[in-house]
Design a protein around this motif. Structure first.
Motif, PDB file in Angstrom:
ATOM      1  N   GLY A   1     121.127  40.048  18.212  1.00  0.00           N
ATOM      2  CA  GLY A   1     121.201  41.476  17.937  1.00  0.00           C
ATOM      3  C   GLY A   1     120.431  42.413  18.850  1.00  0.00           C
ATOM      4  N   HIS A   2     119.414  41.922  19.577  1.00  0.00           N
ATOM      5  CA  HIS A   2     118.426  42.868  20.141  1.00  0.00           C
ATOM      6  C   HIS A   2     118.909  43.693  21.329  1.00  0.00           C
ATOM      7  CE1 HIS A   2     116.386  40.164  23.418  1.00  0.00           C
ATOM      8  NE2 HIS A   2     117.642  39.832  23.277  1.00  0.00           N
ATOM      9  N   HIS A   3     120.058  43.340  21.926  1.00  0.00           N
ATOM     10  CA  HIS A   3     120.604  44.188  22.996  1.00  0.00           C
ATOM     11  C   HIS A   3     121.488  45.320  22.456  1.00  0.00           C
ATOM     12  CE1 HIS A   3     118.955  41.675  26.080  1.00  0.00           C
ATOM     13  NE2 HIS A   3     119.687  40.631  25.759  1.00  0.00           N
TER      14      HIS A   3
ATOM     15  N   TRP B   1     110.072  38.253  21.598  1.00  0.00           N
ATOM     16  CA  TRP B   1     109.659  37.333  22.671  1.00  0.00           C
ATOM     17  C   TRP B   1     110.848  36.630  23.315  1.00  0.00           C
ATOM     18  CZ3 TRP B   1     106.727  35.168  18.075  1.00  0.00           C
ATOM     19  CH2 TRP B   1     107.430  34.142  17.431  1.00  0.00           C
ATOM     20  N   ASP B   2     112.037  37.156  23.125  1.00  0.00           N
ATOM     21  CA  ASP B   2     113.194  36.666  23.881  1.00  0.00           C
ATOM     22  C   ASP B   2     112.926  36.892  25.374  1.00  0.00           C
ATOM     23  OD1 ASP B   2     116.417  36.128  23.306  1.00  0.00           O
ATOM     24  OD2 ASP B   2     116.040  37.201  25.184  1.00  0.00           O
ATOM     25  N   VAL B   3     113.483  36.026  26.225  1.00  0.00           N
ATOM     26  CA  VAL B   3     113.217  36.145  27.666  1.00  0.00           C
ATOM     27  C   VAL B   3     113.818  37.423  28.257  1.00  0.00           C
ATOM     28  CG1 VAL B   3     115.223  34.947  28.653  1.00  0.00           C
ATOM     29  CG2 VAL B   3     112.972  34.697  29.736  1.00  0.00           C
ATOM     30  N   HIS B   4     114.766  38.008  27.538  1.00  0.00           N
ATOM     31  CA  HIS B   4     115.404  39.251  27.982  1.00  0.00           C
ATOM     32  C   HIS B   4     114.818  40.444  27.221  1.00  0.00           C
ATOM     33  CE1 HIS B   4     118.427  35.960  28.566  1.00  0.00           C
ATOM     34  NE2 HIS B   4     118.346  36.460  29.796  1.00  0.00           N
ATOM     35  N   HIS B   5     114.722  41.563  27.890  1.00  0.00           N
ATOM     36  CA  HIS B   5     114.175  42.754  27.236  1.00  0.00           C
ATOM     37  C   HIS B   5     115.057  43.191  26.065  1.00  0.00           C
ATOM     38  CE1 HIS B   5     113.578  47.312  27.152  1.00  0.00           C
ATOM     39  NE2 HIS B   5     112.481  46.787  26.652  1.00  0.00           N
TER      40      HIS B   5
ATOM     41  N   PHE C   1     114.544  31.985  22.045  1.00  0.00           N
ATOM     42  CA  PHE C   1     113.868  30.795  22.558  1.00  0.00           C
ATOM     43  C   PHE C   1     114.324  30.477  23.982  1.00  0.00           C
ATOM     44  CE2 PHE C   1     113.683  30.636  17.945  1.00  0.00           C
ATOM     45  CZ  PHE C   1     112.328  30.435  17.745  1.00  0.00           C
ATOM     46  N   ASP C   2     114.813  31.521  24.686  1.00  0.00           N
ATOM     47  CA  ASP C   2     115.291  31.329  26.049  1.00  0.00           C
ATOM     48  C   ASP C   2     114.197  31.516  27.102  1.00  0.00           C
ATOM     49  OD1 ASP C   2     115.287  33.984  25.310  1.00  0.00           O
ATOM     50  OD2 ASP C   2     117.380  34.361  25.837  1.00  0.00           O
ATOM     51  N   ALA C   3     112.951  31.787  26.654  1.00  0.00           N
ATOM     52  CA  ALA C   3     111.827  31.740  27.589  1.00  0.00           C
ATOM     53  C   ALA C   3     111.329  30.306  27.756  1.00  0.00           C
ATOM     54  CB  ALA C   3     110.683  32.627  27.095  1.00  0.00           C
TER      55      ALA C   3
ATOM     56  N   GLU D   1     117.377  35.177  18.310  1.00  0.00           N
ATOM     57  CA  GLU D   1     118.097  35.905  19.363  1.00  0.00           C
ATOM     58  C   GLU D   1     118.664  34.851  20.322  1.00  0.00           C
ATOM     59  OE1 GLU D   1     118.628  39.084  19.076  1.00  0.00           O
ATOM     60  OE2 GLU D   1     117.003  39.930  17.891  1.00  0.00           O
ATOM     61  N   GLY D   2     118.118  34.742  21.562  1.00  0.00           N
ATOM     62  CA  GLY D   2     118.680  33.800  22.531  1.00  0.00           C
ATOM     63  C   GLY D   2     118.092  32.399  22.421  1.00  0.00           C
ATOM     64  N   GLY D   3     118.453  31.577  23.427  1.00  0.00           N
ATOM     65  CA  GLY D   3     118.064  30.159  23.449  1.00  0.00           C
ATOM     66  C   GLY D   3     119.311  29.347  23.722  1.00  0.00           C
ATOM     67  N   TYR D   4     119.473  28.893  24.970  1.00  0.00           N
ATOM     68  CA  TYR D   4     120.795  28.406  25.405  1.00  0.00           C
ATOM     69  C   TYR D   4     120.808  26.967  25.873  1.00  0.00           C
ATOM     70  CZ  TYR D   4     121.474  33.311  24.768  1.00  0.00           C
ATOM     71  OH  TYR D   4     121.507  34.560  24.189  1.00  0.00           O
ATOM     72  N   ASN D   5     119.665  26.286  25.747  1.00  0.00           N
ATOM     73  CA  ASN D   5     119.628  24.839  25.964  1.00  0.00           C
ATOM     74  C   ASN D   5     119.519  24.234  24.563  1.00  0.00           C
ATOM     75  OD1 ASN D   5     119.006  22.202  26.508  1.00  0.00           O
ATOM     76  ND2 ASN D   5     116.998  22.629  27.395  1.00  0.00           N
TER      77      ASN D   5
HETATM   78 ZN   LIG Z   1     117.763  36.338  25.663  1.00  0.00          ZN
END
Ligand SMILES: [Zn+2]
Length: 313
Positions: free
Chosen positions: A126-128, A164-168, A251-253, A293-297
């Motif tokens: 959702g954060h974008h 703390w998603d790797v993307h702003h 969790f994409d960081a 939010e993210g995390g793609y592995n």
């Molecule tokens: Zn992300």
């Protein structure tokens, strides 16, 4: 507090109905690996049911025009949301309402004291999503909806959002830029999508000073991020004294993420979680709700999310 806090987790196969097409990183397969890991958690972790968000709840963070764009694009069988790079299928509108509703249900469970804190494994993320534009795989901004719901339904006044998603988290920042009641902190990789989130972006008007961006150098590890938190975010949030802490938990960081360029370990997510819990224990009666939010592995996503859940307790 000596007793271990009661922690809630929400996950549901319904989110696998949002079909982003072959080869898409934000996939149902990615979610399935996480869901199966969460389903193996011990029974002390409370399983929280979801619900469907109402349109009125969505409109707490989005313009009616944009809600209607989503509805119409899905009804017209569009492959991609017209406002940005978010893949759609015939179920996407309904699944996005489920995702927002689950975060609101978790907020209610925490406010009723049924659980102290909760993690909601939902998708799409959702954060974008801004008030009038979905993008970056996002449709509705669940965390932003929850922040306004906490104020309007539960009467709270000061909400912290930690992203703390790797993307702003450009969408969340945009929605609350001029809002002094929401303190938004984003840690993200400098120069990565969506190319916003510089330290100069500190909020606008009455919300000046309640946005804090901590861009991190490409390739940096968790110790750099934790130091940035301890120097900048921690003191700012202490001064803000939030009554509830929401987390955009990407969790994409994590190291080995195909879309992220940072090298956090599972333990980094645990450390951030402990800092958020300590802040909440001091000012917010311990109340924390996090949303995926993210995390793609997929295996990395699952192990980092388990570390996060363990540290919530
Ligand atoms: Zn992300």
């Amino acid at each position: 507090m000596n007793r271990k806090a009661i922690i809630g987790v929400h996950c549901d196969a319904c989110y696998e109905r949002h079909d982003t097409g072959p080869g898409h990183p934000e996939s149902a397969d990615r979610y399935r690996v996480l869901r199966e890991a969460l389903e193996s958690l011990p029974p002390e972790i409370v399983r929280l049911p979801g619900r469907t968000a109402t349109v009125a709840e969505v409109l707490q963070a989005h313009e009616a025009y944009y809600h209607d764009v989503v509805y119409r694009d899905v009804a017209a069988c569009a492959d991609v949301l017209r406002t940005g790079d978010t893949a759609l299928c015939g179920e996407s509108y309904e699944v996005a309402l489920e995702a927002s509703g689950a975060v609101l249900a978790a907020v209610d469970a925490v406010m009723r004291g049924e659980v102290a804190r909760a993690f909601c494994a939902v998708r799409p993320p959702g954060h974008h999503a801004t008030a009038n534009r979905g993008m970056g795989f996002c449709i509705f901004n669940h965390i932003a909806i929850a922040a306004n719901y906490l104020r309007r339904k539960h009467g709270l006044q000061r909400i912290a959002i930690v992203d703390w998603d790797v993307h702003h988290g450009n969408g969340t920042q945009d929605i609350f830029a001029a809002d002094p009641g929401v303190f938004f902190v984003s840690l993200h990789e400098r120069g990565a999508y969506p190319f916003s989130g510089s330290e100069e972006e500190r909020g606008e008007g009455e919300g000046s000073g309640t946005t804090l961006n901590l861009p991190l150098p490409h390739g940096s590890g968790g110790e750099v991020a934790l130091a940035a938190w301890d120097e900048r975010a921690g003191p700012a949030l202490e001064a803000f004294r939030p009554e509830f802490v929401l987390v955009s938990a990407g969790f994409d960081a994590r190291k080995d993420d195909p879309l992220g360029g940072l090298k956090w370990e599972d333990g980094t997510f645990a450390e951030f979680t402990r800092r958020v819990v300590a802040l909440a224990e001091k000012h917010a009666a311990g109340r924390v709700v996090s949303s995926l939010e993210g995390g793609y592995n997929p295996p990395g996503l699952a192990s980092a999310a388990l570390a996060h859940v363990a540290a919530l307790g």
